[in-house]
Structure formats: C-alpha cells, structure tokens
Design a protein around this motif. Structure first.
Motif, short mmCIF file in Angstrom:
data_model
loop_
_atom_site.label_atom_id
_atom_site.label_comp_id
_atom_site.label_asym_id
_atom_site.label_seq_id
_atom_site.Cartn_x
_atom_site.Cartn_y
_atom_site.Cartn_z
N ALA A 52 0.82 -1.20 0.00
CA ALA A 52 0.00 0.00 0.00
C ALA A 52 0.87 1.26 0.00
CB ALA A 52 -0.94 0.00 1.20
N ARG A 53 1.99 1.22 0.71
CA ARG A 53 2.87 2.40 0.74
C ARG A 53 3.42 2.72 -0.64
NH1 ARG A 53 6.45 1.93 6.23
NH2 ARG A 53 4.74 2.38 7.65
N HIS A 54 3.76 1.67 -1.37
CA HIS A 54 4.29 1.86 -2.73
C HIS A 54 3.24 2.54 -3.61
CE1 HIS A 54 6.60 1.23 -6.34
NE2 HIS A 54 5.60 0.58 -6.89
N ARG A 55 2.01 2.08 -3.50
CA ARG A 55 0.92 2.64 -4.29
C ARG A 55 0.68 4.11 -3.92
NH1 ARG A 55 -4.30 -0.78 -3.80
NH2 ARG A 55 -2.66 -1.87 -2.76
N GLU A 56 0.73 4.42 -2.62
CA GLU A 56 0.56 5.80 -2.16
C GLU A 56 1.70 6.68 -2.65
OE1 GLU A 56 0.07 5.74 2.07
OE2 GLU A 56 -1.64 4.38 1.94
N ALA A 57 2.91 6.18 -2.62
CA ALA A 57 4.06 6.94 -3.11
C ALA A 57 3.93 7.22 -4.60
CB ALA A 57 5.35 6.20 -2.80
N ARG A 58 3.48 6.20 -5.36
CA ARG A 58 3.28 6.40 -6.80
C ARG A 58 2.21 7.43 -7.06
NH1 ARG A 58 2.40 0.69 -9.35
NH2 ARG A 58 0.61 1.88 -10.03
N ALA A 59 1.12 7.39 -6.27
CA ALA A 59 0.04 8.36 -6.45
C ALA A 59 0.53 9.77 -6.13
CB ALA A 59 -1.15 8.00 -5.57
N ARG A 60 1.31 9.94 -5.07
CA ARG A 60 1.85 11.27 -4.73
C ARG A 60 2.77 11.78 -5.84
NH1 ARG A 60 2.16 9.00 0.33
NH2 ARG A 60 4.39 8.57 0.10
N HIS A 61 3.61 10.89 -6.36
CA HIS A 61 4.51 11.28 -7.45
C HIS A 61 3.70 11.68 -8.69
CE1 HIS A 61 8.04 11.35 -9.99
NE2 HIS A 61 7.41 10.57 -10.85
N HIS A 62 2.66 10.92 -8.97
CA HIS A 62 1.82 11.20 -10.13
C HIS A 62 1.13 12.57 -9.97
CE1 HIS A 62 -0.39 9.78 -13.69
NE2 HIS A 62 -1.37 10.54 -13.21
N GLN A 63 0.62 12.85 -8.80
CA GLN A 63 0.00 14.14 -8.54
C GLN A 63 1.01 15.26 -8.67
OE1 GLN A 63 -1.65 13.40 -4.68
NE2 GLN A 63 -3.64 12.78 -5.51
N ALA A 64 2.24 15.03 -8.22
CA ALA A 64 3.29 16.04 -8.33
C ALA A 64 3.60 16.34 -9.79
CB ALA A 64 4.55 15.57 -7.61
N GLU A 65 3.55 15.34 -10.66
CA GLU A 65 3.77 15.57 -12.09
C GLU A 65 2.68 16.47 -12.67
OE1 GLU A 65 4.12 11.64 -13.72
OE2 GLU A 65 6.29 11.65 -13.44
N HIS A 66 1.43 16.27 -12.23
CA HIS A 66 0.33 17.11 -12.70
C HIS A 66 0.52 18.55 -12.19
CE1 HIS A 66 -2.70 14.35 -14.55
NE2 HIS A 66 -1.82 13.49 -14.08
N ARG A 67 0.94 18.70 -10.95
CA ARG A 67 1.19 20.05 -10.41
C ARG A 67 2.31 20.73 -11.18
NH1 ARG A 67 0.08 17.45 -5.59
NH2 ARG A 67 2.28 17.13 -5.14
N GLN A 68 3.35 19.97 -11.53
CA GLN A 68 4.47 20.53 -12.27
C GLN A 68 4.02 21.03 -13.64
OE1 GLN A 68 7.73 21.05 -11.14
NE2 GLN A 68 7.67 22.34 -12.96
#
Length: 70
Positions: free
Chosen positions: A1-17
C-alpha cells in the motif's frame, strides 16, 4: 500500500508541475504568439509522455467510477 501511495503522490506532483510550467509560460509574457506556441509544445509533449505513458495505466481504476462519468 505504501508503494501505491508513493506512486500516487509522485503522479499528482507531475500534474502540479505541468500546471506550474504552463503558468510560468503565461506569466513570462512578451511575444504572445511565441508564448502560445511554447504552451502548445509543452502540452503536446505532456500528452505523448505523460497521458499516454502514465495516465492510461490508471484506466482500470477509473472506468465506471462515478467521478469519471459524463
């Protein structure tokens, strides 16, 4: 679950960028046709690299979800 959450945070960061990049181009001002061209170039690159390469991976989780409808 942590890996999935980290991927989701990274993905959201790409959208913010992406949003930050577009806003920076808009604020740069100057030559409006050139700024428009630069924004189109960023969005085209984003579409090819991110949407096709990454966003489509989330399709199985989104199809049929109420927020994805209409």
């Amino acid at each position: 679950a942590r890996h999935r959450e980290a991927r989701a945070r990274h993905h959201q960061a790409e959208h913010r960028q992406l949003m930050d990049d577009i806003l920076a181009l808009r604020q740069r001002g100057g030559n409006v046709p050139q700024a428009r061209s630069d924004i189109i170039a960023v969005l085209t690159k984003w579409a090819m690299r991110h949407i096709i390469g990454k966003d489509l991976a989330y399709r199985p989780y989104v199809v049929g979800h109420p927020f994805a409808e209409g």
